[in-house]
Design a protein around this motif. Structure first.
Motif, PDB file in Angstrom:
ATOM      1  N   LEU A 159      46.796  46.716  31.117  1.00 28.60           N
ATOM      2  CA  LEU A 159      46.246  47.527  30.038  1.00 28.60           C
ATOM      3  C   LEU A 159      44.831  47.044  29.739  1.00 28.60           C
ATOM      4  CD1 LEU A 159      49.463  46.799  29.265  1.00 28.60           C
ATOM      5  CD2 LEU A 159      48.959  48.397  27.414  1.00 28.60           C
ATOM      6  N   GLY A 160      43.885  47.990  29.707  1.00 29.71           N
ATOM      7  CA  GLY A 160      42.511  47.639  29.392  1.00 29.71           C
ATOM      8  C   GLY A 160      41.548  48.154  30.438  1.00 29.71           C
ATOM      9  N   ARG A 161      40.488  47.402  30.658  1.00 23.61           N
ATOM     10  CA  ARG A 161      39.479  47.739  31.659  1.00 23.61           C
ATOM     11  C   ARG A 161      39.814  47.005  32.956  1.00 23.61           C
ATOM     12  NH1 ARG A 161      33.734  47.132  28.315  1.00 23.61           N
ATOM     13  NH2 ARG A 161      34.149  48.791  26.773  1.00 23.61           N
ATOM     14  N   MET A 162      39.747  47.704  34.076  1.00 20.11           N
ATOM     15  CA  MET A 162      40.237  47.108  35.320  1.00 20.11           C
ATOM     16  C   MET A 162      39.631  47.776  36.546  1.00 20.11           C
ATOM     17  SD  MET A 162      44.033  48.848  35.222  1.00 20.11           S
ATOM     18  CE  MET A 162      44.035  48.783  33.423  1.00 20.11           C
ATOM     19  N   LEU A 163      39.740  47.079  37.679  1.00 18.36           N
ATOM     20  CA  LEU A 163      39.481  47.677  38.981  1.00 18.36           C
ATOM     21  C   LEU A 163      40.719  48.465  39.402  1.00 18.36           C
ATOM     22  CD1 LEU A 163      37.912  44.615  40.861  1.00 18.36           C
ATOM     23  CD2 LEU A 163      36.689  46.489  39.738  1.00 18.36           C
ATOM     24  N   HIS A 164      40.519  49.473  40.247  1.00 22.06           N
ATOM     25  CA  HIS A 164      41.644  50.258  40.763  1.00 22.06           C
ATOM     26  C   HIS A 164      41.320  50.689  42.182  1.00 22.06           C
ATOM     27  CE1 HIS A 164      45.024  53.065  40.844  1.00 22.06           C
ATOM     28  NE2 HIS A 164      44.196  53.906  41.457  1.00 22.06           N
ATOM     29  N   LYS A 165      42.340  50.696  43.046  1.00 19.94           N
ATOM     30  CA  LYS A 165      42.148  51.158  44.413  1.00 19.94           C
ATOM     31  C   LYS A 165      43.392  51.875  44.886  1.00 19.94           C
ATOM     32  CE  LYS A 165      40.747  49.765  49.057  1.00 19.94           C
ATOM     33  NZ  LYS A 165      40.345  48.637  49.942  1.00 19.94           N
ATOM     34  N   SER A 166      43.246  53.166  45.171  1.00 16.40           N
ATOM     35  CA  SER A 166      44.321  53.935  45.777  1.00 16.40           C
ATOM     36  C   SER A 166      43.696  55.036  46.619  1.00 16.40           C
ATOM     37  CB  SER A 166      45.270  54.513  44.715  1.00 16.40           C
ATOM     38  OG  SER A 166      44.608  55.451  43.888  1.00 16.40           O
ATOM     39  N   MET A 167      44.518  55.919  47.160  1.00 13.65           N
ATOM     40  CA  MET A 167      44.056  56.900  48.127  1.00 13.65           C
ATOM     41  C   MET A 167      42.902  57.766  47.618  1.00 13.65           C
ATOM     42  SD  MET A 167      46.300  59.920  49.967  1.00 13.65           S
ATOM     43  CE  MET A 167      47.577  58.815  50.551  1.00 13.65           C
ATOM     44  N   PHE A 168      43.002  58.266  46.378  1.00  7.59           N
ATOM     45  CA  PHE A 168      42.028  59.223  45.860  1.00  7.59           C
ATOM     46  C   PHE A 168      41.108  58.666  44.776  1.00  7.59           C
ATOM     47  CE2 PHE A 168      45.514  62.443  46.946  1.00  7.59           C
ATOM     48  CZ  PHE A 168      44.942  62.755  48.167  1.00  7.59           C
ATOM     49  N   LEU A 169      41.381  57.470  44.283  1.00  2.00           N
ATOM     50  CA  LEU A 169      40.600  56.915  43.177  1.00  2.00           C
ATOM     51  C   LEU A 169      40.448  55.421  43.402  1.00  2.00           C
ATOM     52  CD1 LEU A 169      39.390  57.867  40.398  1.00  2.00           C
ATOM     53  CD2 LEU A 169      41.476  56.969  39.356  1.00  2.00           C
ATOM     54  N   ALA A 170      39.186  54.948  43.451  1.00  5.89           N
ATOM     55  CA  ALA A 170      39.007  53.530  43.773  1.00  5.89           C
ATOM     56  C   ALA A 170      37.710  52.997  43.202  1.00  5.89           C
ATOM     57  CB  ALA A 170      39.041  53.320  45.281  1.00  5.89           C
ATOM     58  N   SER A 171      37.713  51.702  42.935  1.00 10.11           N
ATOM     59  CA  SER A 171      36.499  50.987  42.556  1.00 10.11           C
ATOM     60  C   SER A 171      35.740  50.633  43.824  1.00 10.11           C
ATOM     61  CB  SER A 171      36.855  49.712  41.783  1.00 10.11           C
ATOM     62  OG  SER A 171      37.554  50.025  40.600  1.00 10.11           O
ATOM     63  N   SER A 172      34.483  51.038  43.881  1.00 12.61           N
ATOM     64  CA  SER A 172      33.671  50.851  45.084  1.00 12.61           C
ATOM     65  C   SER A 172      32.809  49.601  44.967  1.00 12.61           C
ATOM     66  CB  SER A 172      32.762  52.070  45.289  1.00 12.61           C
ATOM     67  OG  SER A 172      31.783  51.814  46.275  1.00 12.61           O
ATOM     68  N   GLY A 173      32.700  48.864  46.062  1.00  9.78           N
ATOM     69  CA  GLY A 173      31.840  47.681  46.095  1.00  9.78           C
ATOM     70  C   GLY A 173      30.550  47.904  46.845  1.00  9.78           C
ATOM     71  N   SER A 174      30.111  49.162  46.972  1.00 11.47           N
ATOM     72  CA  SER A 174      28.954  49.470  47.808  1.00 11.47           C
ATOM     73  C   SER A 174      27.617  49.354  47.080  1.00 11.47           C
ATOM     74  CB  SER A 174      29.087  50.894  48.366  1.00 11.47           C
ATOM     75  OG  SER A 174      28.982  51.859  47.329  1.00 11.47           O
ATOM     76  N   ARG A 175      27.624  49.075  45.779  1.00 17.21           N
ATOM     77  CA  ARG A 175      26.371  48.950  45.032  1.00 17.21           C
ATOM     78  C   ARG A 175      26.222  47.505  44.547  1.00 17.21           C
ATOM     79  NH1 ARG A 175      24.466  54.367  44.402  1.00 17.21           N
ATOM     80  NH2 ARG A 175      25.642  55.491  46.002  1.00 17.21           N
ATOM     81  N   ALA A 176      25.534  47.311  43.435  1.00 19.57           N
ATOM     82  CA  ALA A 176      25.344  45.946  42.942  1.00 19.57           C
ATOM     83  C   ALA A 176      26.635  45.379  42.374  1.00 19.57           C
ATOM     84  CB  ALA A 176      24.235  45.934  41.884  1.00 19.57           C
ATOM     85  N   VAL A 177      27.360  46.187  41.582  1.00 15.86           N
ATOM     86  CA  VAL A 177      28.651  45.796  41.005  1.00 15.86           C
ATOM     87  C   VAL A 177      29.599  46.992  41.131  1.00 15.86           C
ATOM     88  CG1 VAL A 177      27.664  44.111  39.402  1.00 15.86           C
ATOM     89  CG2 VAL A 177      27.933  46.496  38.674  1.00 15.86           C
ATOM     90  N   PRO A 178      30.910  46.776  41.026  1.00 15.87           N
ATOM     91  CA  PRO A 178      31.856  47.890  41.211  1.00 15.87           C
ATOM     92  C   PRO A 178      31.994  48.762  39.970  1.00 15.87           C
ATOM     93  CG  PRO A 178      33.050  45.853  40.812  1.00 15.87           C
ATOM     94  CD  PRO A 178      31.596  45.474  40.913  1.00 15.87           C
ATOM     95  N   ASN A 179      32.438  50.016  40.175  1.00 13.65           N
ATOM     96  CA  ASN A 179      32.842  50.863  39.061  1.00 13.65           C
ATOM     97  C   ASN A 179      34.233  50.443  38.595  1.00 13.65           C
ATOM     98  OD1 ASN A 179      33.446  52.056  41.732  1.00 13.65           O
ATOM     99  ND2 ASN A 179      34.569  53.578  40.547  1.00 13.65           N
ATOM    100  N   THR A 180      34.499  50.613  37.299  1.00 11.05           N
ATOM    101  CA  THR A 180      35.784  50.199  36.738  1.00 11.05           C
ATOM    102  C   THR A 180      36.339  51.301  35.845  1.00 11.05           C
ATOM    103  OG1 THR A 180      34.554  49.017  35.023  1.00 11.05           O
ATOM    104  CG2 THR A 180      35.378  47.716  36.856  1.00 11.05           C
ATOM    105  N   PHE A 181      37.630  51.178  35.515  1.00 12.90           N
ATOM    106  CA  PHE A 181      38.328  52.208  34.750  1.00 12.90           C
ATOM    107  C   PHE A 181      39.022  51.586  33.540  1.00 12.90           C
ATOM    108  CE2 PHE A 181      38.095  53.511  39.147  1.00 12.90           C
ATOM    109  CZ  PHE A 181      37.652  54.821  39.066  1.00 12.90           C
ATOM    110  N   GLN A 182      39.226  52.416  32.521  1.00 18.80           N
ATOM    111  CA  GLN A 182      39.905  51.967  31.304  1.00 18.80           C
ATOM    112  C   GLN A 182      41.186  52.767  31.103  1.00 18.80           C
ATOM    113  OE1 GLN A 182      37.703  51.249  27.490  1.00 18.80           O
ATOM    114  NE2 GLN A 182      38.976  52.924  26.741  1.00 18.80           N
ATOM    115  N   GLY A 183      42.296  52.062  30.911  1.00 21.93           N
ATOM    116  CA  GLY A 183      43.570  52.740  30.711  1.00 21.93           C
ATOM    117  C   GLY A 183      44.718  51.805  31.006  1.00 21.93           C
ATOM    118  N   VAL A 184      45.728  52.328  31.689  1.00 20.88           N
ATOM    119  CA  VAL A 184      46.914  51.550  32.014  1.00 20.88           C
ATOM    120  C   VAL A 184      47.326  51.831  33.454  1.00 20.88           C
ATOM    121  CG1 VAL A 184      48.405  53.355  31.068  1.00 20.88           C
ATOM    122  CG2 VAL A 184      49.312  51.049  31.368  1.00 20.88           C
ATOM    123  N   SER A 185      47.748  50.800  34.151  1.00 17.84           N
ATOM    124  CA  SER A 185      48.269  50.961  35.509  1.00 17.84           C
ATOM    125  C   SER A 185      49.543  50.165  35.659  1.00 17.84           C
ATOM    126  CB  SER A 185      47.239  50.516  36.555  1.00 17.84           C
ATOM    127  OG  SER A 185      47.050  49.113  36.503  1.00 17.84           O
TER     128      SER A 185
END
Length: 437
Positions: free
Chosen positions: A126-152
């Motif tokens: 619960l909270g802010r986190m990295l996520h990686k799955s087939m259709f939705l993922a945090s990418s490491g291709s820039r300076a820092v990754p994108n992140t998501f807020q919610g529950v997994s």
């Protein structure tokens, strides 16, 4: 350094200080602290010179994970700081953020979560986190990754089966200093209340299978199935892997109007269409077959992708979603347009016998017969890309790694096909140093 940068740095220092203060062993676990420094440089040269740009930045990550207290809950914290070194050309957020029409560095508390053990190998975050799955993922291709807020959540009922799911209500892009609500290209921010995924993975012996469903509330839904098989071969012949996948991407609600996906879909070309007002629809469908052969330090693969109706990659505005197709271009165009047939190939080699830690990969894709998603009479196109990817882990300095990518994309377009982009030559350089305490 502005106030936001100082705040993020303070959080990293606080996390660092927690480790010796709490000790190294709580309930049988350890405090984990990792720091990562990245020097990143992007050089992009387009067919339209007005879009040309260069950006160089220095990024710092501080990642902390606590042990599980009472074998129940642990906490994670990640702070990101990005400082601009130089920039030139078009003002576009590649590795730096855009602030009041100018490129700037930024800082962000990217992760802040509680991880709760659920038993039988399951857990919930619960909270802010990295996520990686087939259709939705945090990418490491820039300076820092994108992140998501919610529950997994994830469960592992058997050694071979994993079940997972997540619901997010906000996100932070790869070049943002804040978390934003979800929206479409024509809606107000927050129009999409949530984006959720649910999936199942099976991996046993020579077989692997993954099924995932994604819904971007009142906007878009996706369903994907892919599987792989590794036949038993005599080791003299190397290893073989066969993979196949089929994926849908469908309009799913009142938010899917003309122009809601303005970057790839041509629905604004329909007679009488009014962007932001007219009803729109897409029933995307695509699939691929992939064959990969490995022997010793050599890898080779070929891929065929077939697209019926355009498959949309982005799940909301600003997203550069996760494409399951192996022929997707790293630097931009997805090669998933209506009617497109894409042939891809790759060759990789591990040069460790010559230079320890060095590997190279050459990748290529050729897309033919892409069509305007409203009518082929309005536009057709061919597109191709190739790239060289060089990676080097410096064995004399553990944690130090270099990566360089040269990517070249070309297109030949008649009429208009929104998913086909301007010619683009990309150079992307990364120098990373990671240290674990």
């Amino acid at each position: 350094m502005n106030k936001r940068h100082i705040t993020a740095c303070s959080l990293v220092l606080l996390a660092t200080g927690m480790v010796p203060a709490w000790g190294q062993d709580v309930d049988g676990g350890e405090h984990k602290l990792q720091t990562k420094v990245r020097l990143v440089h992007f050089d992009r040269d387009f067919g339209n010179d007005a879009n040309d740009r260069k950006q160089t930045a220095l990024a710092f990550e501080g990642n902390y994970v606590s042990p599980r207290f009472a074998e129940l809950v642990r906490f994670g914290l990640s702070a990101y700081v990005v400082e601009g070194i130089s920039d030139d050309g078009a003002v576009t957020a590649d590795v730096l953020t855009v602030d009041d029409g100018e490129l700037d560095g930024y800082a962000l508390l990217g992760q802040a979560y509680a991880d709760i053990a659920l038993g039988s190998g399951g857990s919930a975050k619960l909270g802010r986190m990295l996520h990686k799955s087939m259709f939705l993922a945090s990418s490491g291709s820039r300076a820092v990754p994108n992140t998501f807020q919610g529950v997994s959540m994830n469960f592992k009922p058997t050694d071979a089966v994993s079940i997972y799911g997540a619901v997010f209500d906000r996100w932070s892009s790869r070049t943002s200093d804040e978390f934003d609500d979800f929206a479409t290209d024509t809606s107000e921010e927050g129009a999409i209340d949530w984006v959720g995924v649910a999936g199942l993975r099976y991996d046993s012996g020579n077989y692997a299978l993954e099924l995932e469903y994604l819904r971007s509330q009142d906007y878009l839904s996706k369903l994907g199935l892919r599987g792989s098989y590794r036949p038993d071969l005599d080791e003299r012949y190397g290893g073989l892997k066969l993979t196949a996948g089929v994926f849908t991407s469908d309009s799913d609600g009142d938010l899917f109007v003309t122009g809601a996906e303005g970057g790839d879909l041509d629905d604004e070309d329909a007679a009488g269409a009014v962007p932001g007002a007219s009803d729109s629809e897409v029933n995307g469908l695509g699939g691929y077959l992939d064959l990969e052969w490995t022997r010793n330090k050599f890898t080779a693969g070929v891929t065929l992708t077939l697209i019926d109706e355009i498959w949309l990659e982005d799940n909301f505005t600003g997203d550069h979603g996760t494409s399951p197709f192996p022929t997707t271009s790293r630097a931009g165009p997805d090669l998933t347009n209506t009617g497109e047939i894409v042939l891809g190939a790759r060759i990789g080699y591990d040069w460790s016998d010559v230079i320890d830690g060095l590997s190279t990969t050459f990748r290529f894709a050729d897309g033919r017969d892409a069509e305007n998603s409203v009518s082929p009479a309005l536009g057709t196109a061919d597109e191709q890309w190739w790239e060289i990817d060089v990676r080097y882990k410096v064995s004399a300095f553990p944690g130090l790694a270099f990566r360089g990518i040269y990517h070249d994309y070309k297109s030949d377009e008649s009429g208009s096909v929104d998913g086909v982009k301007d010619d683009d030559r990309d150079i992307r350089l990364y120098l990373d140093y990671t240290y674990k305490f």
